[in-house]
Write an enzyme that holds these catalytic residues in place. Structure first.
Site, PDB file in Angstrom:
ATOM      1  N   HIS A 154      42.567  52.953  41.684  1.00 32.61           N
ATOM      2  CA  HIS A 154      42.647  53.358  43.097  1.00 32.61           C
ATOM      3  C   HIS A 154      41.660  54.454  43.472  1.00 32.61           C
ATOM      4  O   HIS A 154      41.538  54.803  44.642  1.00 32.61           O
ATOM      5  CB  HIS A 154      44.085  53.747  43.460  1.00 32.61           C
ATOM      6  N   THR A 178      53.874  42.346  29.976  1.00 39.05           N
ATOM      7  CA  THR A 178      53.082  41.354  30.709  1.00 39.05           C
ATOM      8  C   THR A 178      52.115  42.067  31.649  1.00 39.05           C
ATOM      9  O   THR A 178      52.514  42.966  32.391  1.00 39.05           O
ATOM     10  CB  THR A 178      54.017  40.432  31.518  1.00 39.05           C
ATOM     11  N   SER A 229      40.925  54.875  36.555  1.00 41.03           N
ATOM     12  CA  SER A 229      42.044  54.439  37.394  1.00 41.03           C
ATOM     13  C   SER A 229      41.520  53.674  38.608  1.00 41.03           C
ATOM     14  O   SER A 229      40.625  54.160  39.308  1.00 41.03           O
ATOM     15  CB  SER A 229      42.794  55.704  37.856  1.00 41.03           C
ATOM     16  N   THR A 232      47.052  57.956  34.604  1.00 38.00           N
ATOM     17  CA  THR A 232      48.029  58.735  33.842  1.00 38.00           C
ATOM     18  C   THR A 232      48.443  58.012  32.563  1.00 38.00           C
ATOM     19  O   THR A 232      48.513  58.621  31.485  1.00 38.00           O
ATOM     20  CB  THR A 232      49.265  59.039  34.732  1.00 38.00           C
ATOM     21  N   CYS A 290      47.856  65.240  44.190  1.00 37.83           N
ATOM     22  CA  CYS A 290      48.987  64.993  43.295  1.00 37.83           C
ATOM     23  C   CYS A 290      49.796  66.266  43.083  1.00 37.83           C
ATOM     24  O   CYS A 290      50.953  66.209  42.733  1.00 37.83           O
ATOM     25  CB  CYS A 290      48.499  64.441  41.973  1.00 37.83           C
TER      26      CYS A 290
HETATM   27  N1  PLP Z   1      42.892  62.520  36.072  1.00 36.62           N
HETATM   28  C1  PLP Z   1      42.250  62.959  37.172  1.00 36.62           C
HETATM   29  C2  PLP Z   1      41.031  63.818  37.023  1.00 36.62           C
HETATM   30  C3  PLP Z   1      42.708  62.580  38.444  1.00 36.62           C
HETATM   31  O1  PLP Z   1      42.075  63.018  39.531  1.00 36.62           O
HETATM   32  C4  PLP Z   1      43.872  61.765  38.541  1.00 36.62           C
HETATM   33  C5  PLP Z   1      44.428  61.414  39.881  1.00 36.62           C
HETATM   34  O2  PLP Z   1      44.326  62.197  40.812  1.00 36.62           O
HETATM   35  C6  PLP Z   1      44.500  61.324  37.360  1.00 36.62           C
HETATM   36  C7  PLP Z   1      43.974  61.729  36.158  1.00 36.62           C
HETATM   37  C8  PLP Z   1      45.706  60.428  37.403  1.00 36.62           C
HETATM   38  O3  PLP Z   1      45.372  59.107  37.772  1.00 36.62           O
HETATM   39  P1  PLP Z   1      46.490  58.092  38.352  1.00 36.62           P
HETATM   40  O4  PLP Z   1      46.778  58.543  39.736  1.00 36.62           O
HETATM   41  O5  PLP Z   1      45.855  56.749  38.328  1.00 36.62           O
HETATM   42  O6  PLP Z   1      47.646  58.152  37.443  1.00 36.62           O
END
Ligand code: PLP
Length: 395
Positions: free
Chosen positions: A209, A247, A207, A77, A337
């Site tokens: 994770h 940092t 990202s 994000t 999400c």
């Molecule tokens: N973009 C996509 C296509 C994603 O699937 C996700 C997370 O599900 C994100 C952005 C956001 O990533 P983060 O969870 O690291 O903020």
């Protein structure tokens, strides 16, 4: 416990299990390399060396040329917000249009919202019934009035992806009109090989994770030529070459670096990806066999090897999810999400499905750790839970 009992985790597009090697790297960084990477003494230099080692690993994962092209962030994000800000804060007065797609993640949709409010016009390029981006429409809309193109590499709900050649066409047209091009590649690493030089973009977000790394750490790749356009989003100290203040999260960065090497090595010979694809295909054919009326989405599109999007008619989506969870099968309805915001999936609605299908769809997403035995058990559980629920409601 690494996994509660015999629970089956098929929600890897939401997040992945942290690899043991990553846990080791994070632990070692916390225990032994806790200096501030900006400090000039030995403690700081050691922490800085770890950060730079991880930068090289992410550079290799993305096929970038120089470590200076990578900047570390707090996740997908933040990378996305940073790229959008970097591009739009520098937009010339005559460029007031943003091109994006109808199926972007909320990280893109929501970070565009304030720009829309401040006067930018957002044009959403459609996808077809399989989730394929209308690349021709994107090319037709790309002109010198555009300030930014931002699309995704692969969709988190359906796995539908835009192939490198098509992205390169967008990139070429964007370059010709001097339009910055951001690619949300958060669903890419560990699933498809990435080579930033071929994708045509100026910015690319990932990202940790999503590929067996830690949460809360991500990276943004910035094409060297795009650097003059760069206006930092997070301002503070001169860290990350003055492009992201604060940092650095040294343990997280050590973790994403280790995860990047593991993902790249795993993808290298194609055997691992082939195995995941075979498991995915097996799961899909079992679901079609077990669940009457089940329908798969995005099957006709180029797509990720690990993602199944399946409509289960005649059962309420939320009830199905909680019943599966009670039976030890972790999957999601659409995007994890957004699964807290109930309602039909905007992605499936954008693909032209009705409310019933967009509300009654499950996403099952595999990882390199998924086993054949888990796939068989998942199909058994799904088949019997759906049968029970249908029986309950038709009685
Ligand atoms: N973009 C996509 C296509 C994603 O699937 C996700 C997370 O599900 C994100 C952005 C956001 O990533 P983060 O969870 O690291 O903020």
């Amino acid at each position: 416990m690494r996994n509660p009992e015999r629970a089956i985790y098929l929600d890897n597009n939401a997040t992945t299990q942290v690899a043991p090697e990553v846990i080791e790297a994070v632990h070692a960084a916390m225990e032994m390399t806790w200096g501030n990477p900006s400090s000039r003494h030995a403690f700081g230099l050691r922490a800085n060396a770890l950060v730079e080692e991880a930068r090289l690993a992410v550079m290799r994962l993305l096929g970038a040329r120089s470590p200076g092209e990578i900047l570390f962030t707090s996740g997908g994000t933040e990378s996305i917000n940073t790229a959008i800000h970097a591009a739009l804060a520098a937009a010339p007065a005559g460029r007031r249009r943003i091109l994006t797609s109808t199926v972007e993640h909320s990280a893109v949709r929501q970070s565009l919202a304030p720009w829309r409010e401040s006067g930018f016009e957002v044009t959403e390029i459609a996808v077809d019934h399989e989730g394929r981006l209308d690349v021709e429409a994107c090319l037709a809309a790309l002109d010198s009035g555009v300030a930014l193109v931002t699309v995704q590499l692969a969709n988190n709900e359906t796995g539908a992806l835009t192939e490198t050649e098509q992205l390169a066409r967008i990139g070429e047209a964007a370059r010709a009109s001097e339009v910055p091009f951001h690619l949300d590649a958060v669903q890419g690493p560990g699933k498809v090989p990435l080579a930033v030089g071929e994708l045509g973009c100026d910015f690319l977000s990932i990202s940790g994770h999503k590929f067996h790394g830690p949460k809360g750490v991500g990276a943004l790749w910035v094409r060297p030529g795009a650097a003059p356009l760069f206006h930092p989003l997070v301002r503070g100290g001169p860290q990350e070459d003055e492009r992201r203040g604060g940092t650095q999260n040294v343990p997280g960065i050590a973790g994403i670096g280790r995860a990047a090497d593991l993902a790249r090595e795993w993808l290298a010979d194609g055997a691992g990806a082939r195995r995941v694809r075979e498991l995915r295909d097996r799961l899909e054919s079992r679901l079609l066999g077990e669940i009457e009326g089940a329908r798969l989405h995005a099957k006709g599109a180029p797509r990720l090897d690990n993602t199944v999007s399946v409509f289960v008619p005649g059962v309420e989506g939320e009830l199905l999810l909680s019943s599966l969870d009670a039976e030890g099968l972790a999957v999601s309805g659409g995007a994890a999400c957004s699964s807290r915001t109930k309602g039909p999936s905007p992605v499936l609605l954008a693909m032209g499905y009705g409310e019933e299908e967009a509300s009654g769809t499950l996403r099952l997403s595999l990882s390199r750790l998924t086993t054949a035995e888990e796939i068989e058990r998942a199909a058994d559980v799904l088949g019997s839970v759906v049968q029970d629920l249908r029986g309950l409601f038709s009685a």
